[in-house]
Design a protein around this motif. Sequence first.
Motif, mmCIF file in Angstrom:
data_model
loop_
_atom_site.group_PDB
_atom_site.id
_atom_site.type_symbol
_atom_site.label_atom_id
_atom_site.label_comp_id
_atom_site.label_asym_id
_atom_site.label_seq_id
_atom_site.Cartn_x
_atom_site.Cartn_y
_atom_site.Cartn_z
ATOM 1 N N ILE A 85 23.127 13.680 3.168
ATOM 2 C CA ILE A 85 22.161 13.702 1.907
ATOM 3 C C ILE A 85 21.673 12.459 2.275
ATOM 4 N N ILE A 86 20.427 13.380 3.831
ATOM 5 C CA ILE A 86 18.774 11.885 3.866
ATOM 6 C C ILE A 86 18.342 11.997 3.592
ATOM 7 N N ALA A 87 16.756 11.084 4.157
ATOM 8 C CA ALA A 87 15.268 11.096 2.837
ATOM 9 C C ALA A 87 14.849 12.354 4.347
ATOM 10 N N GLU A 88 14.146 13.355 3.409
ATOM 11 C CA GLU A 88 13.103 14.747 3.997
ATOM 12 C C GLU A 88 12.341 14.276 5.364
ATOM 13 N N LEU A 89 11.615 12.922 4.642
ATOM 14 C CA LEU A 89 11.087 12.990 5.913
ATOM 15 C C LEU A 89 11.576 12.506 7.243
ATOM 16 N N ALA A 90 12.382 11.979 7.044
ATOM 17 C CA ALA A 90 13.290 11.882 8.254
ATOM 18 C C ALA A 90 14.153 12.673 9.793
ATOM 19 N N LEU A 91 13.723 14.309 8.381
ATOM 20 C CA LEU A 91 13.700 15.115 9.895
ATOM 21 C C LEU A 91 13.257 15.935 10.373
ATOM 22 N N ILE A 124 0.743 -1.319 0.280
ATOM 23 C CA ILE A 124 0.263 0.310 0.487
ATOM 24 C C ILE A 124 0.767 1.238 -0.363
ATOM 25 N N PRO A 125 0.747 2.312 -1.189
ATOM 26 C CA PRO A 125 1.317 3.224 -1.521
ATOM 27 C C PRO A 125 1.254 3.774 0.049
ATOM 28 N N LEU A 126 2.802 4.397 1.215
ATOM 29 C CA LEU A 126 2.446 5.614 2.269
ATOM 30 C C LEU A 126 2.894 6.533 2.182
ATOM 31 N N ALA A 127 3.273 7.113 1.844
ATOM 32 C CA ALA A 127 3.912 8.314 1.265
ATOM 33 C C ALA A 127 5.427 8.387 0.165
ATOM 34 N N TYR A 128 4.983 9.781 -0.280
ATOM 35 C CA TYR A 128 6.459 10.083 -1.481
ATOM 36 C C TYR A 128 7.255 10.773 -0.771
ATOM 37 N N ASP A 129 8.143 10.119 -1.027
ATOM 38 C CA ASP A 129 9.312 10.842 0.235
ATOM 39 C C ASP A 129 10.873 11.461 -0.918
ATOM 40 N N ARG A 130 11.698 12.250 -0.194
ATOM 41 C CA ARG A 130 12.903 11.963 -1.801
ATOM 42 C C ARG A 130 14.213 12.695 -0.754
ATOM 43 N N LEU A 131 15.010 12.394 -1.399
ATOM 44 C CA LEU A 131 16.517 12.578 -0.450
ATOM 45 C C LEU A 131 16.905 14.037 -1.220
ATOM 46 N N VAL A 132 17.083 14.708 0.176
ATOM 47 C CA VAL A 132 17.865 16.188 0.240
ATOM 48 C C VAL A 132 18.918 17.020 1.145
ATOM 49 N N GLY A 133 19.796 17.793 0.591
ATOM 50 C CA GLY A 133 20.999 17.391 0.707
ATOM 51 C C GLY A 133 20.901 18.679 2.070
ATOM 52 N N GLU A 135 24.529 28.438 0.164
ATOM 53 C CA GLU A 135 23.656 29.274 -0.787
ATOM 54 C C GLU A 135 22.504 28.806 -1.397
ATOM 55 N N PRO A 136 21.539 30.008 -2.057
ATOM 56 C CA PRO A 136 20.471 29.041 -2.815
ATOM 57 C C PRO A 136 20.605 28.543 -3.806
ATOM 58 N N GLY A 137 19.720 27.568 -4.407
ATOM 59 C CA GLY A 137 19.917 26.961 -5.254
ATOM 60 C C GLY A 137 20.172 25.715 -5.025
ATOM 61 N N SER A 138 20.340 24.323 -6.289
ATOM 62 C CA SER A 138 19.676 22.380 -5.622
ATOM 63 C C SER A 138 21.256 22.711 -5.683
ATOM 64 N N LEU A 139 21.665 21.553 -5.370
ATOM 65 C CA LEU A 139 23.021 20.711 -4.987
ATOM 66 C C LEU A 139 22.879 19.308 -5.941
ATOM 67 N N LYS A 140 24.201 19.698 -6.483
ATOM 68 C CA LYS A 140 24.410 18.399 -7.817
ATOM 69 C C LYS A 140 25.812 17.476 -7.171
ATOM 70 N N LEU A 146 18.492 21.507 1.292
ATOM 71 C CA LEU A 146 17.931 21.924 -0.220
ATOM 72 C C LEU A 146 18.348 21.140 -1.122
ATOM 73 N N PRO A 147 17.702 21.189 -2.125
ATOM 74 C CA PRO A 147 16.692 19.703 -3.099
ATOM 75 C C PRO A 147 18.172 19.665 -3.381
ATOM 76 N N LEU A 148 17.878 18.311 -4.909
ATOM 77 C CA LEU A 148 18.808 17.868 -5.228
ATOM 78 C C LEU A 148 19.017 18.410 -6.590
ATOM 79 N N ASP A 149 19.771 17.772 -7.187
ATOM 80 C CA ASP A 149 19.427 17.843 -9.557
ATOM 81 C C ASP A 149 20.723 16.607 -9.771
ATOM 82 N N PRO A 150 19.681 15.896 -10.256
ATOM 83 C CA PRO A 150 18.589 15.217 -10.413
ATOM 84 C C PRO A 150 18.063 15.163 -9.389
#
Length: 304
Positions: free
Chosen positions: A249-255, A172-181, A189-194, A265-269
Amino acid sequence: MPKLDQFPLFSARLPELAVRALPLVREVGSITKTAHRLGVSQSAVSQSIAELEKRLGIKVLIRGAQPVQLTEEGVLLSQYAQSVVIAEEKALAQIDDLRHNRGGRVRIGSSGPSASTRLLPSLMQRFSQLYPGIALELREAQDHDIIAALRRGEVDVAVVPGAKEESEFETIPLAYDRLVGIVSSEKAEPGSLKAADFQNQPFIMTKGGSEPLVRKWFNQSDIEPRVDHSIQQITSILALVKAGLAHSIIAELALPRGMAGVRVLPLDPPAPRSLYLTRLPTTPANTASSTFWTFSEYEIYRDT
């Protein structure tokens, strides 16, 4: 008093009606009243007791006594029979509790803080309010350990990332997460991290459930991070980042919420991460785990 293993042929199954009748005969002192209490005929009780005596080679009734009395062997067997009846009644009561969700236990596996701190507490709280008699047990470990525990039947359900990719599971899909820096606020600094932004910086590799996905994200850019620290606890990672000693870099929901001194900061890609409530498509270990699954499915889809 003789022991049960002294009776010949005791390994043979005892007549069920006689086993049920002896404690009542001892209590009421009458075959007729015993038969009435059991809802059977007097002859049926007498025949069953006679079969018991023949099978064991003993006498359990003192014939001619009024009221009817048991021999010493009969008393011993009635005590055994009474313990069987009590155990049966207890088992049936427990089964009835399980069937009507008044008892039981659900073992829930969690692959990390994303599930343990952000997703499961509210779900478990709502379930416990509706089914207070069902105990919930949370077990936390890394992804591969939780999946292995699920396969071995050591947990009933589990929250793991990417489980839908495994065809052996129901999900059952519980949540959609993403990795963040995460970096120090003073160095952000502003912007995403490569990936290249981490290459020449001290880096903390999480030893939690997100590590494989973090390494996969770096591999996409053919870059190997400079891993100065390997840490499992989120609080320890954040402390080092806040002090400006490293990035991570860790999962955003873990923060945790409200982090002072740390910039996210978001990651790119992007590195998306889906979390699923998971179980094996076999007969559930108990009614309680089926109830938890059905409840969770309803709650999750209701909230989407």
